[in-house]
Design a protein around this motif. Structure first.
Motif, PDB file in Angstrom:
ATOM      1  N   LYS A   1       0.932  -1.197  -0.108  1.00 25.24           N
ATOM      2  CA  LYS A   1      -0.066  -0.018  -0.090  1.00 25.24           C
ATOM      3  C   LYS A   1       0.704   1.278   0.154  1.00 25.24           C
ATOM      4  O   LYS A   1       0.559   2.122  -0.638  1.00 25.24           O
ATOM      5  CB  LYS A   1      -0.813  -0.036   1.209  1.00 25.24           C
ATOM      6  N   LYS A   2       2.003   1.210   0.765  1.00 28.54           N
ATOM      7  CA  LYS A   2       2.957   2.320   0.883  1.00 28.54           C
ATOM      8  C   LYS A   2       3.510   2.603  -0.493  1.00 28.54           C
ATOM      9  O   LYS A   2       3.544   3.793  -1.043  1.00 28.54           O
ATOM     10  CB  LYS A   2       3.939   2.335   1.748  1.00 28.54           C
ATOM     11  N   MET A   3       3.819   1.506  -1.226  1.00 34.28           N
ATOM     12  CA  MET A   3       4.532   1.624  -2.441  1.00 34.28           C
ATOM     13  C   MET A   3       3.437   2.159  -3.443  1.00 34.28           C
ATOM     14  O   MET A   3       3.653   3.062  -4.353  1.00 34.28           O
ATOM     15  CB  MET A   3       4.787   0.242  -3.086  1.00 34.28           C
ATOM     16  N   LEU A   4       2.142   1.724  -3.417  1.00 31.35           N
ATOM     17  CA  LEU A   4       0.904   2.288  -4.336  1.00 31.35           C
ATOM     18  C   LEU A   4       0.749   3.681  -4.101  1.00 31.35           C
ATOM     19  O   LEU A   4       0.795   4.614  -5.059  1.00 31.35           O
ATOM     20  CB  LEU A   4      -0.382   1.608  -4.048  1.00 31.35           C
ATOM     21  N   PHE A   5       0.759   4.096  -2.894  1.00 38.50           N
ATOM     22  CA  PHE A   5       0.616   5.673  -2.355  1.00 38.50           C
ATOM     23  C   PHE A   5       1.581   6.367  -3.069  1.00 38.50           C
ATOM     24  O   PHE A   5       1.648   7.409  -3.915  1.00 38.50           O
ATOM     25  CB  PHE A   5       0.490   5.837  -0.955  1.00 38.50           C
ATOM     26  N   GLU A   6       3.141   6.088  -2.885  1.00 36.85           N
ATOM     27  CA  GLU A   6       4.102   6.735  -3.417  1.00 36.85           C
ATOM     28  C   GLU A   6       3.923   6.813  -5.039  1.00 36.85           C
ATOM     29  O   GLU A   6       4.219   7.849  -5.497  1.00 36.85           O
ATOM     30  CB  GLU A   6       5.463   6.003  -3.100  1.00 36.85           C
ATOM     31  N   MET A   7       3.599   5.679  -5.672  1.00 38.34           N
ATOM     32  CA  MET A   7       3.386   5.884  -6.861  1.00 38.34           C
ATOM     33  C   MET A   7       2.431   6.764  -7.630  1.00 38.34           C
ATOM     34  O   MET A   7       2.605   7.450  -8.551  1.00 38.34           O
ATOM     35  CB  MET A   7       3.252   4.296  -7.404  1.00 38.34           C
ATOM     36  N   ILE A   8       1.400   6.520  -6.912  1.00 38.47           N
ATOM     37  CA  ILE A   8       0.097   7.498  -7.497  1.00 38.47           C
ATOM     38  C   ILE A   8       0.416   8.879  -6.967  1.00 38.47           C
ATOM     39  O   ILE A   8       0.509   9.740  -7.781  1.00 38.47           O
ATOM     40  CB  ILE A   8      -1.194   6.966  -6.753  1.00 38.47           C
ATOM     41  N   ASP A   9       0.976   9.081  -5.916  1.00 41.61           N
ATOM     42  CA  ASP A   9       1.122  10.632  -5.388  1.00 41.61           C
ATOM     43  C   ASP A   9       2.400  11.153  -6.446  1.00 41.61           C
ATOM     44  O   ASP A   9       2.116  12.321  -6.891  1.00 41.61           O
ATOM     45  CB  ASP A   9       1.782  10.411  -3.799  1.00 41.61           C
ATOM     46  N   THR A  10       3.305  10.605  -6.657  1.00 43.01           N
ATOM     47  CA  THR A  10       4.356  11.302  -7.549  1.00 43.01           C
ATOM     48  C   THR A  10       3.777  11.169  -9.029  1.00 43.01           C
ATOM     49  O   THR A  10       4.019  12.290  -9.720  1.00 43.01           O
ATOM     50  CB  THR A  10       5.466  10.310  -7.590  1.00 43.01           C
ATOM     51  N   SER A  11       3.262  10.287  -9.445  1.00 45.60           N
ATOM     52  CA  SER A  11       2.791  10.596 -11.020  1.00 45.60           C
ATOM     53  C   SER A  11       1.702  11.641 -11.047  1.00 45.60           C
ATOM     54  O   SER A  11       1.385  11.969 -12.280  1.00 45.60           O
ATOM     55  CB  SER A  11       2.156   9.126 -11.243  1.00 45.60           C
ATOM     56  N   ILE A  12       0.863  11.818  -9.995  1.00 46.32           N
ATOM     57  CA  ILE A  12      -0.223  12.955 -10.487  1.00 46.32           C
ATOM     58  C   ILE A  12       0.269  14.315  -9.598  1.00 46.32           C
ATOM     59  O   ILE A  12      -0.363  15.228  -9.841  1.00 46.32           O
ATOM     60  CB  ILE A  12      -1.549  12.559  -9.702  1.00 46.32           C
ATOM     61  N   GLU A  13       1.406  14.453  -8.973  1.00 45.54           N
ATOM     62  CA  GLU A  13       1.896  15.557  -8.223  1.00 45.54           C
ATOM     63  C   GLU A  13       1.588  16.914  -8.901  1.00 45.54           C
ATOM     64  O   GLU A  13       0.978  17.916  -8.663  1.00 45.54           O
ATOM     65  CB  GLU A  13       3.362  15.216  -7.778  1.00 45.54           C
ATOM     66  N   GLU A  14       2.235  16.848 -10.098  1.00 46.24           N
ATOM     67  CA  GLU A  14       2.342  17.956 -11.015  1.00 46.24           C
ATOM     68  C   GLU A  14       1.071  18.436 -11.434  1.00 46.24           C
ATOM     69  O   GLU A  14       0.584  19.686 -11.276  1.00 46.24           O
ATOM     70  CB  GLU A  14       3.263  17.783 -12.257  1.00 46.24           C
ATOM     71  N   SER A  15       0.254  17.319 -11.784  1.00 47.84           N
ATOM     72  CA  SER A  15      -1.251  17.980 -12.463  1.00 47.84           C
ATOM     73  C   SER A  15      -2.078  18.302 -11.176  1.00 47.84           C
ATOM     74  O   SER A  15      -2.965  19.083 -11.171  1.00 47.84           O
ATOM     75  CB  SER A  15      -2.097  16.437 -13.009  1.00 47.84           C
ATOM     76  N   ARG A  16      -1.748  17.804 -10.020  1.00 50.64           N
ATOM     77  CA  ARG A  16      -2.640  18.020  -8.770  1.00 50.64           C
ATOM     78  C   ARG A  16      -2.555  19.450  -8.442  1.00 50.64           C
ATOM     79  O   ARG A  16      -3.433  20.269  -8.264  1.00 50.64           O
ATOM     80  CB  ARG A  16      -2.075  17.149  -7.668  1.00 50.64           C
TER      81      ARG A  16
END
Ligand code: ADP
Ligand code: TRP
Length: 336
Positions: free
Chosen positions: A277-292
């Protein structure tokens, strides 16, 4: 696949966009508009009216859907991006098309029949709570499609029947008025991406309240992800990645090598759900950071969203006026 074609699709503003919408609809629509010769993407606020009775909510969700597309990089110079209700020709065409649409066709609409069947199941009258917006939904949708000379409509399986109805309505008009005024559209079902699971493992959906908003703030995003329901396997136990919501979500955001790695670790055992779950969070978080950041910036300045949508509406209207002129000339012998 879409080169030299006019493609069109509408998105209903009925909630804050979630990760299922992102993977199943928003990303494919952006890709499609990059490929197509001409594309129309609009926010179907009039279609939301049969269910959403609060104008503040319609406005909020319209802005959120628009900001999502813009933050994710929709090229609005190329794509015509607008709000359905801003192009007044839609009202004219809908009323005219009603007269070449048989009631029997509407009776067969899955969307209306599903609500009716549910009523009967619950011991209510078949038409309980069904308004004419829902019943005639396919006519408004046909007008959306036919207004812009659309060749291709990419939709999910659930919307295919509506596009087929638009074909029927166009055919009926052309036949009645002995003319090839309306372009007969075709539905295209993009290659099936299996439904994205939600927090409880069922299909992610607003109606199940198991969804993760695309641009949830990092803290909230983490909290949601940590709530994903898992079974009681221990870290060292082998797990089936295809049966795991964590892996199913991860593979949509991770580069292939990383996704393969998680797959292996699941299959062989050794990766616990908490760490996954932590890996999933990091992955989604970094991939949408800029768009967010772009998303929140846009929501803080709705006038910027309006500007883009109003420009799109003007470009859409130029084409819509021509269609309405042709249709009204054929039906009324004059331009309305
Ligand atoms: P919801 O089920 O949350 O109400 P909608 O029915 O409004 O979502 O769906 C809008 C678009 O998003 C549709 O094209 C639909 O196919 C897509 N979509 C919704 N949920 C998912 C999901 N869990 N996985 C993949 N695509 C989805
Ligand atoms: N009915 C579609 C949905 O519920 C939204 C929509 C409205 C649409 N008009 C359209 C989709 C025209 C494609 C073409 O998702």
């Amino acid at each position: 696949m879409f080169e030299e074609k006019t493609v069109l699709t509408g998105i209903k503003p009925t909630g804050t966009p979630h990760l299922g919408n992102l993977v199943g609809a928003i990303k494919p629509v952006i890709d499609m508009s990059n490929e197509a010769e001409k594309s129309y993407i609009f926010i179907a606020d009039l279609h939301a009216l049969n269910a959403v009775r609060d104008s503040d909510l319609i406005k909020k969700w319209t802005n959120e859907v628009a900001a999502t597309f813009l933050a994710l990089g929709l090229d609005t110079k190329k794509a015509v991006f607008f709000r359905q209700s801003d192009v007044s020709e839609i009202y004219k065409l809908t009323v005219m098309l009603m007269n070449v649409t048989s009631k029997g066709l509407m009776n067969r609409s899955h969307a209306y029949k599903a609500v009716s069947a549910e009523n009967v199941e619950n011991g209510n009258a078949p038409d309980a709570g069904i308004n004419m917006g829902l019943y005639t939904y396919p006519i408004l949708m046909a007008a959306d499609i036919l207004l812009y000379n659309t060749d291709v409509v990419p939709v999910g399986q659930d919307q295919k029947q509506h596009v087929e109805m638009a074909r029927d309505i166009a055919g009926s008009f052309n036949h009645t008025y002995n003319d090839e005024v309306l372009v007969v559209p075709e539905p295209v079902i993009p290659k099936a991406t299996s439904a994205i699971p939600g927090l409880d493992g069922r299909k992610m959906s607003k109606s199940y309240e198991n969804h993760i908003p695309i641009f949830a703030e990092p803290k909230k995003l983490k909290k949601s992800i940590m709530r994903i329901v898992t079974d009681s396997k221990r870290p060292e136990d082998p797990k089936d990645p295809d049966d795991s919501t964590i892996y199913q979500l991860y593979q949509h955001f991770a580069p292939k090598d990383k996704a393969d790695e998680m797959r292996k670790q699941f299959t062989s055992g050794g990766l616990g759900y908490g760490d996954a779950k932590k890996m999933l969070f990091e992955m989604i978080d970094t991939s949408i950071e800029e768009s967010r950041s772009k998303y929140y910036e846009l929501l803080a300045h709705p006038e910027k969203i309006d500007e883009v949508l109003e420009d799109g509406a003007k470009r859409a209207q130029a084409v819509a006026v021509e269609t309405v002129n042709k249709v009204s000339k054929a039906m009324l012998g004059k331009i309305i």
